[in-house]
Enzyme design. Structure first.
Site, PDB file in Angstrom:
ATOM      1  N   PHE A  19       0.847  -1.191   0.000  1.00  0.00           N
ATOM      2  CA  PHE A  19       0.000   0.000   0.000  1.00  0.00           C
ATOM      3  C   PHE A  19       0.881   1.239   0.000  1.00  0.00           C
ATOM      4  CE2 PHE A  19      -2.462   3.506   1.737  1.00  0.00           C
ATOM      5  CZ  PHE A  19      -3.576   3.444   0.908  1.00  0.00           C
TER       6      PHE A  19
ATOM      7  N   ASP B 271       9.281   2.904   1.867  1.00  0.00           N
ATOM      8  CA  ASP B 271       8.075   3.604   2.334  1.00  0.00           C
ATOM      9  C   ASP B 271       7.927   3.360   3.830  1.00  0.00           C
ATOM     10  OD1 ASP B 271       5.518   4.353   3.088  1.00  0.00           O
ATOM     11  OD2 ASP B 271       4.552   3.626   1.266  1.00  0.00           O
TER      12      ASP B 271
ATOM     13  N   LYS C  26       2.358   9.864   8.377  1.00  0.00           N
ATOM     14  CA  LYS C  26       1.600   9.419   9.548  1.00  0.00           C
ATOM     15  C   LYS C  26       2.051  10.044  10.880  1.00  0.00           C
ATOM     16  CE  LYS C  26      -1.058   5.737   7.760  1.00  0.00           C
ATOM     17  NZ  LYS C  26      -0.714   4.953   6.583  1.00  0.00           N
TER      18      LYS C  26
HETATM   19  C1  LIG Z   1      -0.967   5.288   5.120  1.00  0.00           C
HETATM   20  C2  LIG Z   1       0.072   4.900   4.139  1.00  0.00           C
HETATM   21  C3  LIG Z   1       0.278   5.624   2.963  1.00  0.00           C
HETATM   22  C4  LIG Z   1      -0.618   6.774   2.529  1.00  0.00           C
HETATM   23  O1  LIG Z   1      -0.582   7.847   3.409  1.00  0.00           O
HETATM   24  P1  LIG Z   1      -1.720   8.995   3.286  1.00  0.00           P
HETATM   25  O2  LIG Z   1      -1.276  10.012   4.297  1.00  0.00           O
HETATM   26  O3  LIG Z   1      -3.021   8.350   3.610  1.00  0.00           O
HETATM   27  O4  LIG Z   1      -1.678   9.514   1.908  1.00  0.00           O
HETATM   28  C5  LIG Z   1       1.320   5.241   2.129  1.00  0.00           C
HETATM   29  N1  LIG Z   1       2.116   4.216   2.448  1.00  0.00           N
HETATM   30  C6  LIG Z   1       1.955   3.493   3.576  1.00  0.00           C
HETATM   31  C7  LIG Z   1       2.886   2.380   3.888  1.00  0.00           C
HETATM   32  C8  LIG Z   1       0.920   3.805   4.458  1.00  0.00           C
HETATM   33  O5  LIG Z   1       0.725   3.071   5.554  1.00  0.00           O
END
Ligand SMILES: *Cc1c(COP(=O)(O)O)cnc(C)c1O
Length: 399
Positions: free
Chosen positions: A139, A225, A254
């Site tokens: 994700f 990420d 986050k």
């Molecule tokens: C939550 C998340 C995202 C997206 O972040 P947003 O602030 O919702 O755009 C991208 N990568 C990972 C691994 C995430 O957990």
């Protein structure tokens, strides 16, 4: 004082875009690891706004930093320097081992910047070096490029045509990666060090080191990420530090500013040098309010030794969950994760369990359909964990 629960839900139902499957409660405020709904019911929050509220709710130092900054200046254009951004970029490079920072407003935007930077860098080597390889079940966000980077079909449907040049391989499978990566075509490999939304999947020990080596051999950049795994979540500031590797580009969001919408792209000098004046930009990204909040988060993390706490509390919580696994072997088959990013794999969908815990006053989450997920604030205590395990124990007994 204000609107009833029913009024809030029906007003929202009429006027907000209906993209969220919401729980039928209206949250009003929080303190520490607890949140309260607008009827006064108290909940212990082991989701933490999905890994965002790293200091819990209304932490006095964060509240003070935000209010003080709001009284001075909330925003100014990136056409000007601010002390808050200078201090934050210095701190981010120190804790990550990266050389340069770009501030964004969200995770998706941080990843979008990371993808753009990798493309720009690789194009300077060869015009064909454009592919971004990501993992299935990953994700990476909801913008067009980041939903394409996300290796799950359900996020793609309806949004075609998608940006070109994304390829997917199974996570934690070095051989599969070797089969698609090439010197000629691969710009970057982009991975979550531990898959979050996909179900809390921790890779084997040598996987990320193997990916690093493959990148070095092919001149592909390694984008990690850290949006969910970063900011101390796993007991290290960033999860790649658990595996002794150094990425070329890191995305953070986050927990970064404890709840103020903020993201960041971190990169080595080598990668960052591909961006020249005008190549990327943002209006809000890194405004003084967000930077002051992030600076306060780092200060509290140091003062309250939250990396150590995340590691210790993570071990305590996993031990407790493993006891529940022994007690309910027909319901829980595996407990996994690092630090305070923990998943418990169920033998059935987790929705009912999450709903029942909510009724009993505990907020937890279920991801990938059947993985209970815990992402609590990093400053929780054993007593908080015991409280949640008790609710879970009662709930599992009812299944
Ligand atoms: C939550 C998340 C995202 C997206 O972040 P947003 O602030 O919702 O755009 C991208 N990568 C990972 C691994 C995430 O957990």
């Amino acid at each position: 004082m204000s609107m009833s629960k029913e009024a809030v839900i029906s007003t929202e139902g009429q006027h907000y875009m209906q993209v969220f499957a919401r729980y039928q409660i209206v949250l009003s405020h929080g303190e520490g690891v607890y949140v309260y709904d607008n009827e006064g019911k108290k909940y212990i929050d082991f989701l933490g706004g999905i890994a965002v509220n790293v200091l819990g709710h209304a932490h006095p130092a964060l509240v003070k930093a935000i209010s003080t900054q709001a009284g001075k200046m909330i925003h100014c254009s990136n056409l000007y320097y601010t002390e808050e951004m200078a201090l934050l970029s210095k701190k981010l490079t120190e804790v990550s081992g990266m050389d340069r920072v770009f501030m964004a407003n969200s995770g998706a935007e941080a990843n979008e910047g990371a993808i753009k930077l990798a493309r720009k860098y690789a194009k300077s080597i060869s015009p064909d070096k454009v592919d971004i390889i990501t993992a299935t079940n990953s994700f990476h966000g909801r913008t067009l490029a980041t939903l394409t980077a996300t290796g799950q079909d359900k996020f793609h449907h309806g949004y075609e045509p998608l940006p070109e040049g994304f390829k997917y391989v199974p996570f934690n499978d070095l051989a599969a990666l070797k089969a698609v990566v090439s010197k000629e075509r691969t710009a970057a490999i982009m991975l979550e060090p531990i898959q979050g939304e996909g179900g809390v999947y921790v890779p084997d020990e040598g996987y990320l080191a193997g990916v690093r080596k493959l990148c070095d051999e092919t001149g592909a950049l390694l984008i990690v990420d850290e949006i969910q795994t970063g900011m101390g979540r796993t007991g290290k500031m960033f999860a790649y530090q658990l595996y002794g590797i150094k990425p070329d580009i890191v995305s953070v969001a986050k927990g970064l500013a404890g709840g103020v919408p903020t993201g960041a792209v971190l990169a080595t000098e080598k990668a960052a040098a591909a961006f020249h004046a005008g190549d990327h930009g943002t209006t809000f990204g890194g405004n003084p309010l967000a930077c002051a909040a992030a600076n306060a988060v780092f200060k509290v993390m140091d003062e309250e030794k939250l990396l150590d706490n995340a590691k210790a509390m993570g071990e305590y919580m996993k031990a407790g969950l493993n006891k529940l696994k022994s007690k309910y072997p027909a319901l829980i088959t595996e407990v996994r994760g690092k630090g305070l990013m923990i998943g418990a794999k169920l033998t059935k969908p987790g929705k009912d369990i999450v709903n029942r815990c909510l009724e009993k006053g505990a907020i937890i989450n279920c991801t990938a359909g059947d993985v209970l997920r815990f992402l609590p604030p990093l400053n929780i205590t054993k007593a908080h964990i015991d409280e949640v395990l008790k609710v879970l124990d009662e709930t599992l007994a009812e299944q």
